[in-house]
Every structure is written in structure tokens, then in C-alpha cells.
Design a protein around this motif. Sequence first.
Motif, PDB file in Angstrom:
ATOM      1  N   PRO A 212       1.132  14.008  12.157  1.00 17.93           N
ATOM      2  CA  PRO A 212      -0.008  14.504  11.380  1.00 17.93           C
ATOM      3  C   PRO A 212      -1.338  14.429  12.132  1.00 17.93           C
ATOM      4  CG  PRO A 212       0.670  12.354  10.564  1.00 17.93           C
ATOM      5  CD  PRO A 212       1.716  12.792  11.553  1.00 17.93           C
ATOM      6  N   GLY A 213      -1.446  13.466  13.035  1.00 23.05           N
ATOM      7  CA  GLY A 213      -2.709  13.331  13.774  1.00 23.05           C
ATOM      8  C   GLY A 213      -2.868  14.368  14.874  1.00 23.05           C
ATOM      9  N   GLU A 214      -1.797  15.053  15.213  1.00 21.97           N
ATOM     10  CA  GLU A 214      -1.864  16.023  16.320  1.00 21.97           C
ATOM     11  C   GLU A 214      -2.338  17.395  15.860  1.00 21.97           C
ATOM     12  OE1 GLU A 214      -1.772  14.833  19.076  1.00 21.97           O
ATOM     13  OE2 GLU A 214      -0.550  13.031  18.972  1.00 21.97           O
TER      14      GLU A 214
ATOM     15  N   ASP B  29       0.843  -1.203   0.000  1.00 18.40           N
ATOM     16  CA  ASP B  29       0.000   0.000   0.000  1.00 18.40           C
ATOM     17  C   ASP B  29       0.876   1.252   0.000  1.00 18.40           C
ATOM     18  OD1 ASP B  29      -1.806   1.984   0.335  1.00 18.40           O
ATOM     19  OD2 ASP B  29      -2.778   1.159   2.111  1.00 18.40           O
ATOM     20  N   PHE B  30       0.925   1.918  -1.171  1.00 19.99           N
ATOM     21  CA  PHE B  30       1.701   3.146  -1.307  1.00 19.99           C
ATOM     22  C   PHE B  30       0.773   4.340  -1.524  1.00 19.99           C
ATOM     23  CE2 PHE B  30       4.452  -0.295  -3.076  1.00 19.99           C
ATOM     24  CZ  PHE B  30       5.412  -0.271  -2.076  1.00 19.99           C
ATOM     25  N   SER B  31      -0.429   4.272  -0.926  1.00 18.95           N
ATOM     26  CA  SER B  31      -1.425   5.291  -1.250  1.00 18.95           C
ATOM     27  C   SER B  31      -1.413   6.494  -0.311  1.00 18.95           C
ATOM     28  CB  SER B  31      -2.826   4.666  -1.253  1.00 18.95           C
ATOM     29  OG  SER B  31      -3.147   4.168   0.025  1.00 18.95           O
ATOM     30  N   LEU B  32      -0.981   6.321   0.930  1.00 17.55           N
ATOM     31  CA  LEU B  32      -1.169   7.405   1.913  1.00 17.55           C
ATOM     32  C   LEU B  32       0.133   8.106   2.288  1.00 17.55           C
ATOM     33  CD1 LEU B  32      -3.568   6.567   4.883  1.00 17.55           C
ATOM     34  CD2 LEU B  32      -3.878   8.236   3.065  1.00 17.55           C
ATOM     35  N   GLY B  33       0.075   9.420   2.395  1.00 18.77           N
ATOM     36  CA  GLY B  33       1.253  10.206   2.809  1.00 18.77           C
ATOM     37  C   GLY B  33       1.348  10.328   4.313  1.00 18.77           C
ATOM     38  N   ASN B  34       1.272   9.179   4.989  1.00 20.60           N
ATOM     39  CA  ASN B  34       1.338   9.171   6.449  1.00 20.60           C
ATOM     40  C   ASN B  34       2.775   8.881   6.860  1.00 20.60           C
ATOM     41  OD1 ASN B  34       0.009   9.454   8.833  1.00 20.60           O
ATOM     42  ND2 ASN B  34      -1.004   7.464   8.786  1.00 20.60           N
ATOM     43  N   PRO B  35       3.452   9.759   7.606  1.00 22.61           N
ATOM     44  CA  PRO B  35       4.854   9.519   7.957  1.00 22.61           C
ATOM     45  C   PRO B  35       5.068   8.133   8.560  1.00 22.61           C
ATOM     46  CG  PRO B  35       4.215  11.699   8.671  1.00 22.61           C
ATOM     47  CD  PRO B  35       2.960  11.030   8.168  1.00 22.61           C
ATOM     48  N   SER B  36       6.189   7.485   8.149  1.00 20.70           N
ATOM     49  CA  SER B  36       6.448   6.119   8.625  1.00 20.70           C
ATOM     50  C   SER B  36       7.593   6.083   9.626  1.00 20.70           C
ATOM     51  CB  SER B  36       6.792   5.227   7.430  1.00 20.70           C
ATOM     52  OG  SER B  36       7.882   5.783   6.729  1.00 20.70           O
ATOM     53  N   ILE B  37       8.159   7.249   9.936  1.00 20.13           N
ATOM     54  CA  ILE B  37       9.252   7.255  10.919  1.00 20.13           C
ATOM     55  C   ILE B  37       8.748   7.955  12.186  1.00 20.13           C
ATOM     56  CG2 ILE B  37      11.189   7.077   9.322  1.00 20.13           C
ATOM     57  CD1 ILE B  37      11.402  10.046   9.259  1.00 20.13           C
TER      58      ILE B  37
ATOM     59  N   ASN C  80       5.219  39.867  -1.110  1.00 23.25           N
ATOM     60  CA  ASN C  80       3.794  39.566  -0.834  1.00 23.25           C
ATOM     61  C   ASN C  80       3.533  38.062  -0.739  1.00 23.25           C
ATOM     62  OD1 ASN C  80       2.847  42.266  -0.697  1.00 23.25           O
ATOM     63  ND2 ASN C  80       3.093  42.395  -2.916  1.00 23.25           N
ATOM     64  N   THR C  81       4.318  37.424   0.129  1.00 22.58           N
ATOM     65  CA  THR C  81       4.205  35.968   0.302  1.00 22.58           C
ATOM     66  C   THR C  81       3.563  35.657   1.650  1.00 22.58           C
ATOM     67  OG1 THR C  81       6.188  35.556  -1.027  1.00 22.58           O
ATOM     68  CG2 THR C  81       5.578  33.843   0.537  1.00 22.58           C
ATOM     69  N   VAL C  82       2.731  34.632   1.683  1.00 19.70           N
ATOM     70  CA  VAL C  82       2.212  34.117   2.962  1.00 19.70           C
ATOM     71  C   VAL C  82       2.648  32.650   3.058  1.00 19.70           C
ATOM     72  CG1 VAL C  82       0.154  33.620   4.359  1.00 19.70           C
ATOM     73  CG2 VAL C  82       0.219  35.682   2.930  1.00 19.70           C
ATOM     74  N   ILE C  83       3.207  32.274   4.207  1.00 18.14           N
ATOM     75  CA  ILE C  83       3.660  30.889   4.405  1.00 18.14           C
ATOM     76  C   ILE C  83       2.608  30.105   5.179  1.00 18.14           C
ATOM     77  CG2 ILE C  83       5.375  29.427   5.576  1.00 18.14           C
ATOM     78  CD1 ILE C  83       6.614  30.828   3.197  1.00 18.14           C
ATOM     79  N   ASP C  84       2.203  28.960   4.613  1.00 17.82           N
ATOM     80  CA  ASP C  84       1.289  28.033   5.300  1.00 17.82           C
ATOM     81  C   ASP C  84       2.098  26.793   5.667  1.00 17.82           C
ATOM     82  OD1 ASP C  84      -0.804  29.751   5.060  1.00 17.82           O
ATOM     83  OD2 ASP C  84      -1.739  28.750   3.357  1.00 17.82           O
ATOM     84  N   TYR C  85       2.441  26.709   6.935  1.00 19.13           N
ATOM     85  CA  TYR C  85       3.347  25.645   7.373  1.00 19.13           C
ATOM     86  C   TYR C  85       2.605  24.609   8.221  1.00 19.13           C
ATOM     87  CZ  TYR C  85       7.477  23.298   9.109  1.00 19.13           C
ATOM     88  OH  TYR C  85       8.413  22.332   9.383  1.00 19.13           O
ATOM     89  N   SER C  86       3.184  23.412   8.259  1.00 18.38           N
ATOM     90  CA  SER C  86       2.637  22.348   9.102  1.00 18.38           C
ATOM     91  C   SER C  86       3.789  21.522   9.658  1.00 18.38           C
ATOM     92  CB  SER C  86       1.740  21.457   8.257  1.00 18.38           C
ATOM     93  OG  SER C  86       1.488  20.251   8.935  1.00 18.38           O
ATOM     94  N   PHE C  87       3.632  21.048  10.895  1.00 17.72           N
ATOM     95  CA  PHE C  87       4.637  20.157  11.490  1.00 17.72           C
ATOM     96  C   PHE C  87       4.284  18.680  11.246  1.00 17.72           C
ATOM     97  CE2 PHE C  87       4.833  24.113  13.866  1.00 17.72           C
ATOM     98  CZ  PHE C  87       6.197  24.365  13.895  1.00 17.72           C
ATOM     99  N   SER C  88       3.173  18.426  10.499  1.00 16.29           N
ATOM    100  CA  SER C  88       2.686  17.054  10.307  1.00 16.29           C
ATOM    101  C   SER C  88       3.789  16.102   9.840  1.00 16.29           C
ATOM    102  CB  SER C  88       1.566  17.024   9.264  1.00 16.29           C
ATOM    103  OG  SER C  88       0.417  17.656   9.740  1.00 16.29           O
ATOM    104  N   LYS C  89       4.539  16.533   8.837  1.00 15.11           N
ATOM    105  CA  LYS C  89       5.519  15.630   8.226  1.00 15.11           C
ATOM    106  C   LYS C  89       6.912  15.821   8.840  1.00 15.11           C
ATOM    107  CE  LYS C  89       2.044  15.280   5.245  1.00 15.11           C
ATOM    108  NZ  LYS C  89       1.244  14.202   4.759  1.00 15.11           N
TER     109      LYS C  89
END
Length: 393
Positions: A248-250, A36-44, A234-243
Motif C-alpha cells: 500500500p505504501g508503494e 489495534d484493529f483500526s487500520l486496513g494495512n496488510p499484515s502479510i 458501461n463499467t470502469v474498473i478502479d484497481y489497486s495492488f495495495s492489498k
Amino acid sequence: MNAKMTALGKKPSKIREIFEYSRGRKALLGEDNVFDFSLGNPSIPAPQSVNDAIKELVAGRDSVSLHGYTSAQGDLGVREAVAQSIEKRFGTPASSDDIYMTCGAAASLTVTLKAICEPGDEVIVLSPYFPEYSVFIENAGAVKITVPTLPPDFTLDLGALEAAINGKTAAVLINFPNNPTGATLSAHEAEKLGALLREKSARLSHPVYLICDEPYRELCYGEPSPFMPNYYENTVIDYSFSKSLSVPGERIGYIFVPSSAQNNRDIYAAVCGAGRSMGYVCAPSLMQYVIKNCVYDTSDISAYDKNRTLFYNGLVEMGYTVTKPNGAFYLFVKSPSGDGNEFCERAKKHEILMVPSDSFGIEGYARIAYCVKYEMIEKALPAFAALMEEYKK
Ligand code: PLP
């Protein structure tokens, strides 16, 4: 009830559909026999510092204040820590008043789009793109305009971008390192993009904002991705710590509205207003405090690099056409038949699960998420070889 929302809720995304299919096959054949290579869920795992911070916070802080509301835009100390990290890492001036804490990139994007767009405005996305952009842009009342990137490396097509920008363009939304191609932006491309948007903004007499969706910023295997506020004001950064922190679940991330952006105070106010109107206030407090402790940390991404090398080399040797990804954790493979859906359906017979590229706004490819155990890739490669043999026959 709202008909549009009902339709959206009833129609699962292609990736979720494959996920459900995968669950059924795994129940039948066993976990290790479905590739299953479908989900971008971190594996580490998340770095130790994340778990340590959670334990220390729970053990050492008054539980009422720890789990209580923070300011709507996020705890002041947390925003200060995030702003400092931006200044230190990228040399970009940043203050706590430029940071809005969010529930991950999805919330960062929906809030930013709602803040920037008036109904009927256009937002340009570069294909292939993250499928949820269509939903987020529509939610902001805006219209999605698609500009393709240039295969095989999926680099910016500045000519096409220039042609697409017009008086209705509110923003250009980019995502580097990219999901699904793994492409990154070079400093040279960043300069050219900045110059184009500056020139267009001047000509149109209104800023064309650049929105950078950056959940994969830290997942770069070569040169780091350029920090766009240093190339275009005129840049806006949309960041996430998920990866970057494997959490990602937090649900934790932030929006950064640099002081260089025209109408910076008004955009920040609009971000606060959009967050308020959609109920995206006070991002999870425990995770905010964790971020204050771990803002310079990442998971050990060398595992992804190892997966990337094994998978990419293996597929190329078999005769697949694959663009070598410089970042994120995806491979974008050309369908040997030219039809992405046919390729993914045929692969299913070998228990290989990939996502067909039409979900990403382009035909003829499949996306492989290689955020999986190394051993799974080793075990899957013979199945990919058998699949290729079918095409060669
Ligand atoms: N943007 C892109 C390009 C993504 O790949 C993802 C998730 O996979 C998101 C946004 C959403 O990220 P988050 O989990 O932080 O909401």
C-alpha cells in the motif's frame, strides 16, 4: 487559501484519529498490550516475486531510464501486461489503450470521478461505504447519493437503487469485496445489477456508468467476485495492488476503461485529462515495472482466512452479531447496545480499538480490521469476552 481544503486538512479521518490514540497507548502499555484493529494495512509480506523484481530491476537496468518518467498514462509494456492479464483472467477484451496506471485506488477513484462527472451530477454510493468516497465525489464537483444495502448480509437493494437513479445520475460506485462489511457480489446479483443499469441508461438516454472500486478483488474466500465489465458494458474498473500484493505504501494501481463502454475513447481521454489536471501522471515508474513482472501474483491470503475463521467463530460464540465476511479483511460487528460509538468507546477500556460505523455512513456497528498477527487475535479474544460480559450484566 482555500477554506474547504483547509477544513479538510485540519479534520483528521476517524481512522487516523484512532491510529494516533493507539500510538499513545502502545507507548504506555507496550505494542502487544493494545489490540489495534483500526487500520486496513496488510499484515502479510509481499510475495517474494515483488522483492525479486525490485532487486533485478535495480541491478539490471540503466538507472536513468528505470527512474525516469514513463508516458503520462503509464509505460506501454506495463499497460500491455495489465491488459493481457485482464483478457486471460476474465476473458474481457482489453488493450494497452484502455489502461491508465495510477497511484493506487484512491487516485484511480479521484481520476475516474473527475473524468465522468460534470459539476452537479449525482454519484450513488452503497452504504456502508469507504469514508473517502465523500471527499473524492465532492472533489469531482458531484453530489453523493447514499443507497443503503440490506443487513445482515449487506447485499444490494436493487429496488432502492432503481428508485435513486434519475436524470442527474452519472455513476453508481460499488466496492466488492467490501470495506467495511466483507460482503461480496454474487454472479446472480451482478446480472441483475447489469440489467438494471442497462435499462435505466436506455430510459434516460445517457449511460449510467458503473465504477468498481476493487482493491480487495483478490481477497475472496469463496467464489471469486464477478468481473463487472462482463455483466455491464458501461463499467470502469478502479484497481489497486495495495492489498493484493501487500504494497500500500508503494502507491500503484490502474484504471481500466473497457472497449465495451459507450464513448470508450472519450472516457479514456477524459481519464487522461483528469489525471493531468490533478497531477496524477506517470505513476511511480519502478513500481510500474515491478507490476509487469508480478501482475498474476498475490500475497499468501490464506493467513487472512485463518484470522477470519478464528475471529468470527470466537465473537459469535460469545454472543456478538457478526456477518460472516466472504472477502477483504474486515469484520462488521453489531453493537450490543445498538450504538456504534458507545461500543467503540467502551471497548477502548479493554484496549480494543475498532472504528465506529458512522464513519462508513451507517449507525450501530463497529469495524474490525483483522489484517493483524494471528497471535494478537488470540490474545484479544478474552478482552472481547470481558466486554460482552459487561453488556450481559
Ligand atoms: N477503496 C477502498 C474500499 C479501500 O478500502 C481503500 C484503502 O483501504 C482504498 C480505496 C484506497 O486504496 P489505495 O491504498 O490503493 O489508494
